[in-house]
Design a protein around this motif. Sequence first.
Motif, PDB file in Angstrom:
ATOM      1  N   GLN A  15      38.030  48.534  31.290  1.00  0.00           N
ATOM      2  CA  GLN A  15      39.136  49.479  31.406  1.00  0.00           C
ATOM      3  C   GLN A  15      38.856  50.719  30.554  1.00  0.00           C
ATOM      4  O   GLN A  15      38.089  50.684  29.586  1.00  0.00           O
ATOM      5  CB  GLN A  15      40.448  48.821  30.986  1.00  0.00           C
ATOM      6  N   LYS A  16      39.503  51.815  30.929  1.00  0.00           N
ATOM      7  CA  LYS A  16      39.266  53.102  30.269  1.00  0.00           C
ATOM      8  C   LYS A  16      39.510  53.028  28.766  1.00  0.00           C
ATOM      9  O   LYS A  16      38.822  53.682  27.967  1.00  0.00           O
ATOM     10  CB  LYS A  16      40.160  54.167  30.911  1.00  0.00           C
ATOM     11  N   ALA A  17      40.461  52.210  28.347  1.00  0.00           N
ATOM     12  CA  ALA A  17      40.834  52.133  26.934  1.00  0.00           C
ATOM     13  C   ALA A  17      39.928  51.231  26.109  1.00  0.00           C
ATOM     14  O   ALA A  17      40.031  51.221  24.875  1.00  0.00           O
ATOM     15  CB  ALA A  17      42.275  51.653  26.807  1.00  0.00           C
ATOM     16  N   GLU A  18      39.038  50.481  26.748  1.00  0.00           N
ATOM     17  CA  GLU A  18      38.211  49.516  26.024  1.00  0.00           C
ATOM     18  C   GLU A  18      37.064  50.210  25.285  1.00  0.00           C
ATOM     19  O   GLU A  18      36.413  51.116  25.829  1.00  0.00           O
ATOM     20  CB  GLU A  18      37.664  48.461  26.976  1.00  0.00           C
ATOM     21  N   SER A  19      36.794  49.758  24.091  1.00  0.00           N
ATOM     22  CA  SER A  19      35.742  50.344  23.258  1.00  0.00           C
ATOM     23  C   SER A  19      34.377  49.772  23.595  1.00  0.00           C
ATOM     24  O   SER A  19      34.262  48.695  24.186  1.00  0.00           O
ATOM     25  CB  SER A  19      36.031  50.083  21.787  1.00  0.00           C
ATOM     26  N   ARG A  20      33.332  50.488  23.163  1.00  0.00           N
ATOM     27  CA  ARG A  20      31.972  49.969  23.300  1.00  0.00           C
ATOM     28  C   ARG A  20      31.834  48.621  22.601  1.00  0.00           C
ATOM     29  O   ARG A  20      31.166  47.713  23.107  1.00  0.00           O
ATOM     30  CB  ARG A  20      30.960  50.931  22.681  1.00  0.00           C
ATOM     31  N   LEU A  49      28.305  50.270  29.287  1.00  0.00           N
ATOM     32  CA  LEU A  49      29.075  50.306  28.047  1.00  0.00           C
ATOM     33  C   LEU A  49      30.485  50.845  28.212  1.00  0.00           C
ATOM     34  O   LEU A  49      31.296  50.757  27.279  1.00  0.00           O
ATOM     35  CB  LEU A  49      28.340  51.161  27.009  1.00  0.00           C
ATOM     36  N   THR A  50      30.794  51.402  29.372  1.00  0.00           N
ATOM     37  CA  THR A  50      32.094  52.054  29.575  1.00  0.00           C
ATOM     38  C   THR A  50      32.618  51.770  30.981  1.00  0.00           C
ATOM     39  O   THR A  50      31.899  51.248  31.836  1.00  0.00           O
ATOM     40  CB  THR A  50      31.985  53.588  29.430  1.00  0.00           C
ATOM     41  N   THR A  51      33.857  52.163  31.197  1.00  0.00           N
ATOM     42  CA  THR A  51      34.376  52.199  32.551  1.00  0.00           C
ATOM     43  C   THR A  51      33.549  53.188  33.375  1.00  0.00           C
ATOM     44  O   THR A  51      32.777  53.989  32.831  1.00  0.00           O
ATOM     45  CB  THR A  51      35.865  52.622  32.544  1.00  0.00           C
ATOM     46  N   PHE A  52      33.719  53.156  34.693  1.00  0.00           N
ATOM     47  CA  PHE A  52      33.032  54.127  35.543  1.00  0.00           C
ATOM     48  C   PHE A  52      33.791  55.449  35.458  1.00  0.00           C
ATOM     49  O   PHE A  52      34.640  55.776  36.291  1.00  0.00           O
ATOM     50  CB  PHE A  52      32.951  53.621  36.987  1.00  0.00           C
ATOM     51  N   PHE A  53      33.488  56.213  34.423  1.00  0.00           N
ATOM     52  CA  PHE A  53      34.272  57.417  34.116  1.00  0.00           C
ATOM     53  C   PHE A  53      34.165  58.537  35.147  1.00  0.00           C
ATOM     54  O   PHE A  53      35.058  59.408  35.187  1.00  0.00           O
ATOM     55  CB  PHE A  53      33.926  57.939  32.716  1.00  0.00           C
ATOM     56  N   PRO A  54      33.139  58.602  36.023  1.00  0.00           N
ATOM     57  CA  PRO A  54      33.129  59.694  37.012  1.00  0.00           C
ATOM     58  C   PRO A  54      34.287  59.659  38.015  1.00  0.00           C
ATOM     59  O   PRO A  54      34.442  60.596  38.798  1.00  0.00           O
ATOM     60  CB  PRO A  54      31.776  59.506  37.713  1.00  0.00           C
ATOM     61  N   ARG A  55      35.107  58.618  37.970  1.00  0.00           N
ATOM     62  CA  ARG A  55      36.296  58.639  38.837  1.00  0.00           C
ATOM     63  C   ARG A  55      37.411  59.509  38.249  1.00  0.00           C
ATOM     64  O   ARG A  55      38.391  59.794  38.913  1.00  0.00           O
ATOM     65  CB  ARG A  55      36.833  57.220  39.065  1.00  0.00           C
ATOM     66  N   TRP A  56      37.251  59.909  36.982  1.00  0.00           N
ATOM     67  CA  TRP A  56      38.287  60.698  36.314  1.00  0.00           C
ATOM     68  C   TRP A  56      37.867  62.161  36.257  1.00  0.00           C
ATOM     69  O   TRP A  56      36.764  62.491  35.819  1.00  0.00           O
ATOM     70  CB  TRP A  56      38.529  60.180  34.895  1.00  0.00           C
ATOM     71  N   TYR A  57      38.765  63.063  36.677  1.00  0.00           N
ATOM     72  CA  TYR A  57      38.481  64.495  36.653  1.00  0.00           C
ATOM     73  C   TYR A  57      38.777  65.028  35.258  1.00  0.00           C
ATOM     74  O   TYR A  57      39.908  64.937  34.755  1.00  0.00           O
ATOM     75  CB  TYR A  57      39.340  65.224  37.690  1.00  0.00           C
TER      76      TYR A  57
END
Length: 309
Positions: A15-20, A49-57
């Motif tokens: 999830q977006k809020a989860e840390s490395r 190590l992270t969420t798939f952040f390219p879904r967020w603008y």
Amino acid sequence: MRKLTVAAAQLGPIQKAESREVVVKRMLALLDDARGKGADLVVYPELALTTFFPRWYMTDQTEVDTWFESEMPNAATQPLFDAAAKANIALSIGYAELTPDGHHFNTQILTDKTGKIVGKYRKVHLPGHVEFDTERAFQHLEKRYFEPGDLGFPVFRALGGIFGMMVCNDRRWPESYRVMGLQGVEMIVLGYNTPSVNSQKSVEGPEQRLFHNRLSVQAGAYQNSTFVVAVAKAGDEDGHPLIGGSLIVDPNGVILAEAKTEGDELLVATVDLDDTKFGKDTIFDFKRHRRIEHYGRITSQTGVVLPPE
């Protein structure tokens, strides 16, 4: 015989809020499982190590850069490198790389069993788009946040064999496999984060996406007589589902192991790298059978050029 036990360490959703640090604990648990099964190599997914952040603008480059790693290993990942070295296990990990001179890449690395990085690959075939797209069901902004890889498709001698890497969308392009095949690759490792639904074609859901995943990986393995280990990050990330379907495929294109869940899951297969030799010496003996005088269009042209009417 050149036996190698390889483990595909599929990760469930991040999830977006989860840390490395939280994610690395999960990766350590999979590594420990792999150690108990005698693994020589553990392969983790794309952007492990992270969420798939390219879904967020995002418009703030400082915010974008928080998803990138400026060194590897770093404080968050050093425990993983240390545990792997202690267990005498090599690693392959996908992550977002920020270089010292400010470049951004979707990167995969390979270590030896001491934790030393012996290979690096940067994703070449970036899917998606640059600006916010109102016509899509969700965003896929890899072209906004990453540059196309600048290392080509190198191969590396490691673990008694010849290894190559690719990332996600690269697996759909036969050129990715072929360039490594022409260097004698014997095992390709790759991570992916593939949405369960096509953002531009809603009827293309998880069943078809899993079919395309298998098709691409099995064809690439067979046509280049190489093992392929394809590892997913899967499950529902903040309402955005990703397919699982991690695979270990042999040089005949046969699936040796396949994930059954969309969570953290370890697939293990013991293989013989010498099994790549038969295909390379017979039907896919490139030196005898390739006809490069007819292939010029592949490297001289990008878009389609239709024949005259």
